[in-house]
Enzyme design. Structure first.
Site: not given
Ligand code: NAD
Ligand code: SER
Length: 318
Positions: A13-14, A37-38, A140, A144, A170
């Protein structure tokens, strides 16, 4: 340094894409198992397909590989979650339970991020304090809040060392976001570099807390490496980098790309954004484990434009 064996869920993921790389630089390539899973974008001998809903598979890896830490990033984010709330609840909650149970059984340290999405309703919007009312308005955010409290429960009842930060939105150049409300602040830079007008799904004056990826990765490593007695908040720490609106990020981009254009087309994500804080008070993280962000909007903009310029140039040359 102790020999850690680390598993990252949601590693493609990101955040996972960048965090996995940083962990490997720190602990060694083969000591960090990336799972998702990807499939990964590039060949990775240390990647394994893993659905976090499969508790047995998770337990098996922990035992076979002698895991010491899990960075649990697999989740469904805010915008995607609203489109399928039950699925988001299932992935976010059952995934977390499987990680917590594995950690309890195998005595692992866990990183499980939370989000600014825990806030909403009556939460003060400016400089939202660490201990503010939690009234999330998305599935969501609800997951959390529940996850934060289950993490604290596992710490208090079973001694599982779970640590967490409430990431703001992020922003990074290395990967694309996966279905959040703050995603616009990544997309906008791609459009700017491609010299296209950006169709922004939020209104111009929507202020949200954000953070450059480098700061987010450093915060993650710092909280996980801090001595346990310094971690006094066992739900999740507020974490701040910067706050800006779509109009302000546009102005920052225009300092370097004067011709950049934006159209405002707010959609359902506007309502989600309006339920979140505008800025965050992260003094607890600063006091307890020394958190300090390094990037402001101009510094991030300079980095994003220059890295994406290189990226798109390389695509043309391939
Ligand atoms: P993302 O959506 O980019 O990545 C999530 C990953 O989880 C994906 O690659 C997806 O394939 C994988 N996934 C989904 N279902 C799955 C499953 N059943 N089993 C295994 N993998 C699975 O999310 P992200 O932005 O990288 O976020 C990572 C964490 O950080 C999350 O908990 C998110 O809530 C938290 N977060 C992110 C942000 C942000 O701005 N990116 C902000 C606040 C919190
Ligand atoms: N960047 C995330 C969202 O927009 C915040 O947790 O869902």
């Amino acid at each position: 340094m102790k020999n850690e064996t680390i598993l990252v869920t949601g590693a493609n993921g990101q955040i996972g894409t960048v965090l996995t790389q940083a962990l490997r630089e720190h602990y060694g390539e083969s000591r960090v198992i990336a799972t998702d899973i990807r499939a990964p974008q590039h060949d990775d001998p240390n990647f394994q397909t893993l659905d976090v809903l499969d508790q047995k598979a998770l337990m098996d890896i922990a035992k076979k590989r002698g895991l010491t830490q899990i960075y649990h990033l697999a989740a469904i984010l805010s915008a995607k979650g609203e489109q399928n709330p039950k699925w988001a609840w299932e992935v976010n909650m059952s995934g977390l339970f499987n990680v917590l149970e594995t950690a309890r059984e195998h005595k692992l340290r866990v990183f499980s991020p939370s989000s600014i999405a825990v806030y909403g309703g009556q939460t003060p919007k400016v400089n939202t304090p660490q201990h503010a009312v939690l009234q999330p308005e998305t599935v969501y955010g609800i997951s959390k809040v529940a996850g934060e409290h289950w993490s604290k429960y596992y710490f208090q009842k079973y001694g599982v060392d779970v640590r967490s930060v409430r990431y703001p939105g992020i922003v990074g150049y290395q990967s694309l976001p996966g279905g959040g409300t703050t995603d616009y602040a990544v997309d906008i830079y791609h459009y700017a570099v491609k010299e296209e007008a950006y169709p922004c799904f939020l209104a111009p004056d929507t202020r949200l807390p954000m953070m450059y990826m480098d700061d987010a990765i450093r915060a993650t490593l710092e909280i996980m490496q801090a001595p346990a007695e310094q971690i006094k908040v066992r739900t999740s720490y507020n974490l701040a980098g910067m706050s800006f609106t779509p109009a302000e990020i546009t102005a920052a981009i225009r300092k370097q790309r004067p011709g950049f254009d934006i159209d405002y087309e707010p959609d359902f994500r506007q309502q989600i954004a309006e339920s979140w804080p505008e800025s965050i008070d992260d003094s607890a993280a600063r006091t307890d484990w020394g958190w300090k962000p390094a990037f402001d909007l101009d510094a991030m903009t300079e980095q994003m434009l220059s890295h994406l310029e290189t990226y798109y140039q390389e695509q043309v040359n391939v």
